[in-house]
Design a protein around this motif. Structure first.
Motif, PDB file in Angstrom:
ATOM      1  N   PRO A  92       0.815  -1.219   0.000  1.00 36.49           N
ATOM      2  CA  PRO A  92       0.000   0.000   0.000  1.00 36.49           C
ATOM      3  C   PRO A  92       0.853   1.275   0.000  1.00 36.49           C
ATOM      4  O   PRO A  92       0.335   2.376  -0.140  1.00 36.49           O
ATOM      5  N   ILE A  93       2.165   1.110   0.115  1.00 40.58           N
ATOM      6  CA  ILE A  93       3.070   2.254   0.290  1.00 40.58           C
ATOM      7  C   ILE A  93       3.799   2.553  -1.016  1.00 40.58           C
ATOM      8  O   ILE A  93       4.550   1.720  -1.535  1.00 40.58           O
ATOM      9  N   GLU A  94       3.591   3.771  -1.536  1.00 37.44           N
ATOM     10  CA  GLU A  94       4.190   4.172  -2.810  1.00 37.44           C
ATOM     11  C   GLU A  94       5.705   4.046  -2.801  1.00 37.44           C
ATOM     12  O   GLU A  94       6.294   3.531  -3.751  1.00 37.44           O
ATOM     13  N   THR A  95       6.347   4.506  -1.746  1.00 37.57           N
ATOM     14  CA  THR A  95       7.811   4.464  -1.665  1.00 37.57           C
ATOM     15  C   THR A  95       8.324   3.033  -1.738  1.00 37.57           C
ATOM     16  O   THR A  95       9.333   2.758  -2.399  1.00 37.57           O
ATOM     17  N   ASP A  96       7.629   2.097  -1.094  1.00 37.69           N
ATOM     18  CA  ASP A  96       8.045   0.700  -1.156  1.00 37.69           C
ATOM     19  C   ASP A  96       7.931   0.164  -2.578  1.00 37.69           C
ATOM     20  O   ASP A  96       8.792  -0.590  -3.033  1.00 37.69           O
ATOM     21  N   ALA A  97       6.871   0.550  -3.279  1.00 39.34           N
ATOM     22  CA  ALA A  97       6.700   0.119  -4.676  1.00 39.34           C
ATOM     23  C   ALA A  97       7.831   0.656  -5.539  1.00 39.34           C
ATOM     24  O   ALA A  97       8.369  -0.061  -6.395  1.00 39.34           O
ATOM     25  N   VAL A  98       8.221   1.919  -5.325  1.00 42.22           N
ATOM     26  CA  VAL A  98       9.309   2.531  -6.098  1.00 42.22           C
ATOM     27  C   VAL A  98      10.629   1.814  -5.832  1.00 42.22           C
ATOM     28  O   VAL A  98      11.355   1.459  -6.762  1.00 42.22           O
ATOM     29  N   ILE A  99      10.928   1.584  -4.568  1.00 45.56           N
ATOM     30  CA  ILE A  99      12.202   0.935  -4.207  1.00 45.56           C
ATOM     31  C   ILE A  99      12.264  -0.473  -4.788  1.00 45.56           C
ATOM     32  O   ILE A  99      13.271  -0.876  -5.376  1.00 45.56           O
ATOM     33  N   GLY A 108      17.587  -6.715 -13.881  1.00 39.34           N
ATOM     34  CA  GLY A 108      17.342  -7.273 -15.206  1.00 39.34           C
ATOM     35  C   GLY A 108      15.901  -7.633 -15.507  1.00 39.34           C
ATOM     36  O   GLY A 108      15.627  -8.290 -16.502  1.00 39.34           O
ATOM     37  N   TYR A 109      14.976  -7.215 -14.668  1.00 44.84           N
ATOM     38  CA  TYR A 109      13.567  -7.525 -14.876  1.00 44.84           C
ATOM     39  C   TYR A 109      12.839  -6.371 -15.553  1.00 44.84           C
ATOM     40  O   TYR A 109      13.232  -5.210 -15.422  1.00 44.84           O
ATOM     41  N   THR A 110      11.760  -6.707 -16.247  1.00 43.36           N
ATOM     42  CA  THR A 110      10.778  -5.721 -16.685  1.00 43.36           C
ATOM     43  C   THR A 110       9.703  -5.717 -15.611  1.00 43.36           C
ATOM     44  O   THR A 110       9.265  -6.781 -15.161  1.00 43.36           O
ATOM     45  N   VAL A 111       9.290  -4.539 -15.173  1.00 40.23           N
ATOM     46  CA  VAL A 111       8.346  -4.430 -14.061  1.00 40.23           C
ATOM     47  C   VAL A 111       7.079  -3.735 -14.537  1.00 40.23           C
ATOM     48  O   VAL A 111       7.138  -2.668 -15.148  1.00 40.23           O
ATOM     49  N   THR A 112       5.933  -4.353 -14.244  1.00 41.80           N
ATOM     50  CA  THR A 112       4.636  -3.746 -14.522  1.00 41.80           C
ATOM     51  C   THR A 112       4.018  -3.338 -13.196  1.00 41.80           C
ATOM     52  O   THR A 112       3.990  -4.128 -12.250  1.00 41.80           O
ATOM     53  N   ILE A 113       3.539  -2.081 -13.132  1.00 43.72           N
ATOM     54  CA  ILE A 113       2.947  -1.560 -11.902  1.00 43.72           C
ATOM     55  C   ILE A 113       1.522  -1.108 -12.180  1.00 43.72           C
ATOM     56  O   ILE A 113       1.276  -0.336 -13.109  1.00 43.72           O
ATOM     57  N   THR A 114       0.602  -1.613 -11.376  1.00 48.93           N
ATOM     58  CA  THR A 114      -0.795  -1.184 -11.421  1.00 48.93           C
ATOM     59  C   THR A 114      -1.231  -0.898  -9.993  1.00 48.93           C
ATOM     60  O   THR A 114      -0.502  -1.188  -9.037  1.00 48.93           O
ATOM     61  N   PHE A 115      -2.426  -0.343  -9.844  1.00 53.55           N
ATOM     62  CA  PHE A 115      -2.958  -0.059  -8.514  1.00 53.55           C
ATOM     63  C   PHE A 115      -4.336  -0.672  -8.398  1.00 53.55           C
ATOM     64  O   PHE A 115      -5.194  -0.457  -9.251  1.00 53.55           O
ATOM     65  N   ASP A 116      -4.551  -1.461  -7.347  1.00 52.62           N
ATOM     66  CA  ASP A 116      -5.851  -2.072  -7.072  1.00 52.62           C
ATOM     67  C   ASP A 116      -6.614  -1.137  -6.149  1.00 52.62           C
ATOM     68  O   ASP A 116      -6.281  -1.020  -4.959  1.00 52.62           O
ATOM     69  N   GLU A 117      -7.627  -0.455  -6.694  1.00 50.89           N
ATOM     70  CA  GLU A 117      -8.386   0.525  -5.909  1.00 50.89           C
ATOM     71  C   GLU A 117      -9.179  -0.115  -4.780  1.00 50.89           C
ATOM     72  O   GLU A 117      -9.336   0.487  -3.719  1.00 50.89           O
ATOM     73  N   ASP A 118      -9.686  -1.325  -4.994  1.00 46.70           N
ATOM     74  CA  ASP A 118     -10.472  -1.989  -3.954  1.00 46.70           C
ATOM     75  C   ASP A 118      -9.622  -2.311  -2.729  1.00 46.70           C
ATOM     76  O   ASP A 118     -10.041  -2.085  -1.596  1.00 46.70           O
ATOM     77  N   LYS A 119      -8.442  -2.855  -2.964  1.00 47.96           N
ATOM     78  CA  LYS A 119      -7.553  -3.226  -1.859  1.00 47.96           C
ATOM     79  C   LYS A 119      -6.606  -2.099  -1.475  1.00 47.96           C
ATOM     80  O   LYS A 119      -5.905  -2.194  -0.466  1.00 47.96           O
ATOM     81  N   GLU A 120      -6.544  -1.059  -2.301  1.00 49.46           N
ATOM     82  CA  GLU A 120      -5.643   0.083  -2.101  1.00 49.46           C
ATOM     83  C   GLU A 120      -4.186  -0.347  -1.964  1.00 49.46           C
ATOM     84  O   GLU A 120      -3.483   0.030  -1.026  1.00 49.46           O
ATOM     85  N   VAL A 121      -3.748  -1.154  -2.945  1.00 46.86           N
ATOM     86  CA  VAL A 121      -2.356  -1.597  -2.972  1.00 46.86           C
ATOM     87  C   VAL A 121      -1.803  -1.479  -4.379  1.00 46.86           C
ATOM     88  O   VAL A 121      -2.541  -1.588  -5.364  1.00 46.86           O
ATOM     89  N   TYR A 122      -0.515  -1.233  -4.445  1.00 45.17           N
ATOM     90  CA  TYR A 122       0.206  -1.270  -5.710  1.00 45.17           C
ATOM     91  C   TYR A 122       0.545  -2.723  -5.981  1.00 45.17           C
ATOM     92  O   TYR A 122       1.019  -3.435  -5.097  1.00 45.17           O
ATOM     93  N   ILE A 123       0.315  -3.161  -7.192  1.00 42.80           N
ATOM     94  CA  ILE A 123       0.672  -4.514  -7.591  1.00 42.80           C
ATOM     95  C   ILE A 123       1.828  -4.392  -8.582  1.00 42.80           C
ATOM     96  O   ILE A 123       1.686  -3.790  -9.648  1.00 42.80           O
ATOM     97  N   CYS A 124       2.950  -4.954  -8.191  1.00 44.44           N
ATOM     98  CA  CYS A 124       4.168  -4.879  -9.001  1.00 44.44           C
ATOM     99  C   CYS A 124       4.520  -6.298  -9.442  1.00 44.44           C
ATOM    100  O   CYS A 124       4.685  -7.189  -8.613  1.00 44.44           O
ATOM    101  N   ILE A 125       4.622  -6.481 -10.740  1.00 47.84           N
ATOM    102  CA  ILE A 125       4.961  -7.794 -11.289  1.00 47.84           C
ATOM    103  C   ILE A 125       6.242  -7.644 -12.104  1.00 47.84           C
ATOM    104  O   ILE A 125       6.286  -6.868 -13.064  1.00 47.84           O
ATOM    105  N   ALA A 126       7.263  -8.381 -11.703  1.00 47.23           N
ATOM    106  CA  ALA A 126       8.553  -8.337 -12.387  1.00 47.23           C
ATOM    107  C   ALA A 126       8.763  -9.647 -13.124  1.00 47.23           C
ATOM    108  O   ALA A 126       8.465 -10.718 -12.603  1.00 47.23           O
ATOM    109  N   TYR A 127       9.228  -9.549 -14.359  1.00 42.53           N
ATOM    110  CA  TYR A 127       9.515 -10.752 -15.129  1.00 42.53           C
ATOM    111  C   TYR A 127      10.715 -10.491 -16.025  1.00 42.53           C
ATOM    112  O   TYR A 127      11.022  -9.363 -16.366  1.00 42.53           O
ATOM    113  N   ARG A 128      11.359 -11.588 -16.367  1.00 39.17           N
ATOM    114  CA  ARG A 128      12.497 -11.486 -17.296  1.00 39.17           C
ATOM    115  C   ARG A 128      11.989 -11.812 -18.690  1.00 39.17           C
ATOM    116  O   ARG A 128      11.417 -12.872 -18.889  1.00 39.17           O
ATOM    117  N   PRO A 129      12.205 -10.890 -19.611  1.00 36.65           N
ATOM    118  CA  PRO A 129      11.722 -11.117 -20.972  1.00 36.65           C
ATOM    119  C   PRO A 129      12.464 -12.252 -21.675  1.00 36.65           C
ATOM    120  O   PRO A 129      13.491 -12.662 -21.303  1.00 36.65           O
TER     121      PRO A 129
END
Length: 129
Positions: A92-99, A108-129
């Motif tokens: 739920p903390i923006e700074t933690d998502a950034v770090i 070496g990962y590609t990171v996708t960041i979205t925000f879940d409004e219902d749960k009020e959390v940032y969802i960060c998914i990292a994957y290697r292409p």
């Protein structure tokens, strides 16, 4: 002959500009922080002289995720790993998502960041292409 001279000057004007200004020395370019990113599929890149400038920009991108945009950060390094590992992190903390996103991008990962409004959390998914 005058026509060829005119066309020659126009061709020079159409060439791409250097991404890094020529006034920077080799030492300056070695210390640049580069962020390759996309917002809702529109790609861009940004250069910064300090880690603080880079981190402030990442905060702006994560804020866009909170507004409903899909943000992706691309690695500046090439990896030789054959694993296609995917790692998910929620906070739920923006700074933690950034770090976290910055660390994964640097690893070496590609990171996708979205925000879940219902749960009020940032969802960060990292994957290697």
């Amino acid at each position: 002959m005058a026509m060829f001279a005119l066309l020659g000057t126009l061709a020079v004007g159409c060439q791409n500009e250097n991404i890094i200004p020529e006034t920077l020395t080799a030492t300056d370019t070695a210390n640049l922080y580069i962020v390759k990113y996309s917002v809702d599929g529109v790609k861009g890149h940004a250069h910064f002289k300090t880690e603080e400038e880079q981190r402030a920009f990442l905060h702006k991108l994560v804020a866009l995720a909170r507004e409903g945009h899909v943000v992706q950060l691309y690695s500046n390094t090439t990896t030789t790993s054959l694993s296609k590992e995917t790692v998910t992190y929620s906070t739920p903390i923006e700074t933690d998502a950034v770090i976290w996103a910055n660390k994964m991008m640097n690893d070496g990962y590609t990171v996708t960041i979205t925000f879940d409004e219902d749960k009020e959390v940032y969802i960060c998914i990292a994957y290697r292409p």
